[in-house]
Motif scaffolding. Structure first.
Motif, short mmCIF file in Angstrom:
data_model
loop_
_atom_site.label_atom_id
_atom_site.label_comp_id
_atom_site.label_asym_id
_atom_site.label_seq_id
_atom_site.Cartn_x
_atom_site.Cartn_y
_atom_site.Cartn_z
N GLU B 152 0.82 -1.20 0.00
CA GLU B 152 0.00 0.00 0.00
C GLU B 152 0.87 1.27 0.00
OE1 GLU B 152 -1.92 1.39 3.44
OE2 GLU B 152 -3.69 2.11 2.38
N ARG B 153 1.88 1.25 0.86
CA ARG B 153 2.74 2.43 0.97
C ARG B 153 3.45 2.72 -0.35
NH1 ARG B 153 5.72 0.69 4.46
NH2 ARG B 153 7.58 0.37 3.23
N ASN B 154 3.92 1.65 -1.02
CA ASN B 154 4.66 1.84 -2.26
C ASN B 154 3.76 2.08 -3.46
OD1 ASN B 154 7.05 1.46 -0.85
ND2 ASN B 154 6.96 -0.76 -1.09
N SER B 155 2.47 1.87 -3.29
CA SER B 155 1.54 1.98 -4.41
C SER B 155 1.24 3.43 -4.76
CB SER B 155 0.23 1.28 -4.08
OG SER B 155 -0.47 2.04 -3.10
N GLY B 156 1.55 4.32 -3.81
CA GLY B 156 1.18 5.71 -4.03
C GLY B 156 -0.32 5.93 -3.87
N LYS B 157 -1.01 4.86 -3.45
CA LYS B 157 -2.47 4.98 -3.27
C LYS B 157 -2.84 4.73 -1.83
CE LYS B 157 -3.26 3.05 -7.81
NZ LYS B 157 -3.18 1.67 -8.25
N MET B 158 -2.01 5.25 -0.94
CA MET B 158 -2.26 5.01 0.46
C MET B 158 -3.57 5.67 0.88
SD MET B 158 0.78 5.07 3.12
CE MET B 158 0.71 4.13 4.62
N ALA B 159 -4.45 4.86 1.42
CA ALA B 159 -5.76 5.39 1.80
C ALA B 159 -5.63 6.18 3.10
CB ALA B 159 -6.74 4.26 1.98
N ILE B 160 -6.13 7.39 3.11
CA ILE B 160 -6.17 8.15 4.35
C ILE B 160 -7.53 7.86 4.99
CG2 ILE B 160 -6.06 10.46 5.39
CD1 ILE B 160 -3.48 9.54 3.94
N PRO B 161 -7.53 7.25 6.16
CA PRO B 161 -8.80 6.87 6.77
C PRO B 161 -9.74 8.07 6.90
CG PRO B 161 -6.98 5.92 7.98
CD PRO B 161 -6.39 6.85 6.98
N ARG B 229 -1.00 13.31 10.21
CA ARG B 229 -1.07 14.75 9.98
C ARG B 229 -2.17 15.08 8.98
NH1 ARG B 229 4.73 15.57 10.31
NH2 ARG B 229 5.03 16.62 12.30
N LYS B 230 -2.22 14.28 7.91
CA LYS B 230 -3.24 14.50 6.88
C LYS B 230 -4.64 14.30 7.45
CE LYS B 230 -0.39 13.28 2.89
NZ LYS B 230 0.08 12.08 2.20
N MET B 231 -4.73 13.42 8.45
CA MET B 231 -6.03 13.18 9.08
C MET B 231 -6.39 14.31 10.04
SD MET B 231 -5.46 9.13 9.82
CE MET B 231 -6.84 8.82 10.91
#
Lengths: 276, 494
Positions: B152-161, B229-231
């Motif tokens: 997930e981390r390397n996919s660049g599509k990490m979901a922000i809950p 932080r993004k959350m």
């Protein structure tokens, strides 16, 4: 980031920095210290808070240039920022009306002694202060000390100012003259060792403030450990002030040299880079 | 696990039912457990890169097939935070790697961290059907967890809950280690205005200053922090609650609840002669210098002792981290001195194995009784005593007994003492009403993690005295729920 808003050289190697640190200014008391990391590559070093101004939200630090970190600090100018400052750390000085107090400060140790003298005076003590340094230029905060002391005795090793002689001579002069109820000694480890021996001779309760090597400053690493009364104590959380007559100064002096070689090499490298 | 109905429901979804039919259970059990890809032992003992390299997609797909998707998933009961283990593994089996990560993140804030540092062999994998019933190597749950999180981390599509709308209620988290990070994640999801206060200059607590890069790269922790932080989680470094500002100061600033996850700070020493000699460190100091302060890097100002022979006292994970660090800093002999035998070692099996492969010497059944310093006060020798094992003690492990007349001297250049830690006294000492145990840990209600002071909750090592990342995270999540209940109750009353 902690911005420097005032800078003053007391002597070639001793500098006063006033920096913005509003939370610390508000919560600190006499005897507290901070841990400072100058920049991204910097180490964490403890520095005792010399003064604070709640309204301006500032704290005052006095630094003697002895190695890379202190040199980096002294090279900062008004407007520059220190990356990390955390505190206030350690236990605050126990202040009460002891009666007559003999305060002895050596070299840059006069800076941390200053807020204690002020607090002791405000608590109603008769305060006699001995300021000592190698030479006249290294006597700092004399006017401030005079303001909060009933008497100030200045001692210089070379006799260039005040009386000629070591701090212990000034101390003994007072002790032999009048009854001293409590003594506070802050300075280089070797000076505190002999100061403590002096007051021990006269059975005067005495405290010293120790400035050992630290990393985190919150009790986590144990780099600052000293033997007090035969027991290992952490200067950062159990101190920095201890019963002077119980401290194993020889062990402390030895531990202060733990990285002597690395420190000297790093400092020489730093100075060479500065020149280039 | 009291209630498995949630897991059962998920298990009876059509795709899961179909997937189970694609391969017979018998066939699945005949497959061999995959092995983790690792850096070569000699090479890695000279660098600080991560030892475990992870699984390839092919390996993960194969391993995921081994999981039988049991009707009664005992593995879940072995997980302190109750991760839906078959749930995420089956997502891997159908190549939905991002979906697998999502399942993990339902219950685990830091799967990439736990996939690396959790003692799976004592938890989920120890309760796996293979271990318990088939007496075969368990499904590699930890490796798969790591795989899904890394993918997930390397996919660049990490979901922000998703987070609830900010309700404006301020909550303070004290300490940014695993307990605090887990608590902050849940609280921000519930909609609180969350600020994490950290004493050090970096966020991450033990994940940063303690666990070395070769076992848990900082970059992985930083990604998780960035997501928080993004959350909406706010972070304040260089701030010691109880010192920089008091609890009352923060209450006056509007903070309505606190979570204390300040960790087990104080290192223990053995109180033997010569222990304050130069060159004798606590593992906390040694690891902090190297990991947090980057002392081994010449560009950084913090120094650290190097030497040909470095002895590490202790047999826990921290001792392994220290001794393997010493090897990487160039020690010719990096030696574990442990008073019991290797069977009693509390360190993870994988860490001990890695250490052995890297050429770490193990002097088991030995204990230092004295350090001897040179004229400058620098340690030069240690007096060791040989031990034998007696009857089991309170910990269930056989008690070490000194053998009389067995003492001998060993030359050392530095010693790292790694015999445990005590709770950090900073918080308890700043609060008079806070109930603590005689060991200095904070007393809490086991279900809510609430302390004797109503608005203060606590978890992790400051409550447990010394535990694992996953238990600390579990505490953080439980406390977040406790804080949520407490604050909602309070809002209702007003």
């Amino acid at each position: 980031m902690y911005k420097i808003i005032e800078k003053e050289f007391f002597s070639e190697k001793v500098v006063k920095l006033v920096l913005e640190a509003a939370d610390i200014a508000k919560s600190r008391k006499a005897g507290h210290f901070v841990i400072v990391r100058v920049d991204e590559k910097g180490e964490r070093i403890p520095l005792t808070i010399a003064d604070s101004d709640i309204e301006r939200g500032t704290i005052t630090l006095v630094i003697q240039v002895v190695g890379v970190t202190s040199a980096k600090l002294a090279n900062l100018n008004v407007g520059d920022e220190i990356l990390d400052v955390v505190g206030p750390l350690g236990k605050a000085t126990h202040i009460e009306n002891f009666g007559t107090v003999l305060a002895a400060g050596g070299g840059v140790g006069v800076a941390p002694l200053y807020p204690i003298v002020k607090a002791l005076k405000e608590a109603g003590n008769r305060v006699i202060t001995v300021l000592a340094a190698r030479t006249k230029d290294l006597i700092i905060l004399e006017d401030e000390m005079r303001k909060y002391s009933d008497e100030v005795i200045v001692m210089t090793d070379d006799g260039s100012y005040g009386k000629k002689g070591l701090v212990t001579m000034g101390m003994e002069e007072v002790i032999e003259r009048e009854k001293v109820d409590f003594s506070m000694i802050i300075g280089p480890a070797i000076m505190m060792k002999f100061g403590a021996l002096t007051t021990k001779k006269y059975n005067i309760p005495t405290e010293v403030s120790l400035n050992t090597i630290m990393v985190d400053g919150t009790g986590m690493c144990g780099a600052c450990r000293v033997s007090v009364g035969g027991k290992t104590q952490f200067v950062c959380v159990d101190g920095p002030e201890f019963d002077a007559h119980q401290v194993d100064f020889d062990e402390m002096l030895m531990r202060l040299n733990a990285y002597k070689k690395e420190e000297t090499e790093a400092y020489e490298k730093y100075l060479a880079l500065q020149q280039a | 696990m009291e209630d498995l109905s949630y897991y059962k429901e998920k298990r009876s979804e059509d795709w899961r039912v179909e997937l189970r039919k694609t391969k017979k259970a018998k066939e699945r059990t005949l497959m061999e457990r995959i092995s983790m890809l690792e850096q070569d032992a000699v090479e890695r003992s000279q660098n600080i890169e991560e030892v475990n390299l992870g699984l390839t997609e092919e390996m993960a797909l194969v391993e995921a097939q081994r999981c039988l998707d049991c009707a009664n998933p005992t593995c879940i009961t072995g997980c302190p935070v109750g991760i839906n283990i078959p749930g995420f593994i089956k997502k891997i089996e159908v190549k939905d790697f991002l979906g697998a990560a999502e399942v993990l993140k339902d219950t685990n804030t830091l799967p990439a961290v736990c996939g690396r540092v959790c003692p799976q062999e004592k938890q989920c994998e120890n309760s796996c059907f293979y271990t318990v019933q088939l007496k075969k190597p368990p499904v590699a749950i930890g490796y798969l967890e790591r795989f899904a999180a890394d993918y997930e981390r390397n996919s660049g599509k990490m979901a922000i809950p998703k987070v609830a709308t900010n309700n404006g209620i301020k909550v303070a988290i004290i300490g940014s280690g695993p307990a605090g990070l887990a608590a902050s994640a849940d609280l921000v999801k519930f909609g609180y205005d969350v600020t994490v206060f950290e004493a050090l200059h970096e966020i991450g607590g033990v994940l940063k200053y303690g666990i070395p890069e070769f076992r848990l790269p900082n970059e992985i922790v930083d990604v998780e922090i960035e997501n928080l932080r993004k959350m909406g989680v706010k972070f304040r470094t260089n701030f010691i609650v109880g010192k920089t500002a008091s609890f009352d100061d923060l209450r006056a600033q509007g903070y309505q609840a606190f979570f204390v996850g300040s960790g087990a700070g104080l290192p223990r020493f053995m109180n033997i002669p010569g222990e304050n000699s130069i060159g004798i460190f606590s593992s906390n100091e040694y690891l902090t210098r190297v990991n947090l302060m980057k002392a081994a890097d010449n560009n950084y100002d913090t120094p650290v002792s190097f030497g040909d022979t470095i002895a590490v006292i202790g047999g826990g994970n921290t001792a392994m981290d220290s001794v393997r660090t010493a090897k990487r800093l160039g020690a010719k002999r990096a030696v574990i001195i442990y008073r019991r035998s290797i069977e009693e070692m509390p360190a993870r099996v994988e860490e001990v194995k890695h250490a052995q492969e890297e050429g770490i010497e193990f002097m088991n059944l030995h204990n230092p009784v004295e350090y001897i310093a040179d004229q400058d006060g620098h340690v030069k020798q240690m007096r060791l005593q040989k031990m034998k094992l007696g009857e089991p003690d309170a910990s269930g492990r056989r008690r070490p007994i000194p053998i009389d007349g067995s003492e001998f001297l060993m030359d050392v250049d530095a010693v790292v003492v790694s015999v445990g830690v005590s709770p950090n006294p900073l918080i308890p000492s700043s609060l008079k009403d806070l109930e603590t145990t005689k060991w200095g840990t904070i007393v809490v209600n086991q279900d809510t993690m609430q302390s004797s002071v109503k608005d203060i909750f606590a978890g992790g090592d400051i409550v447990r005295g010394g535990a694992t990342v996953i238990l600390a995270m579990g505490d953080g999540r439980k406390a977040a729920a406790g804080i949520h209940d407490y604050l909602m109750e309070k809002v209702k009353k007003n």
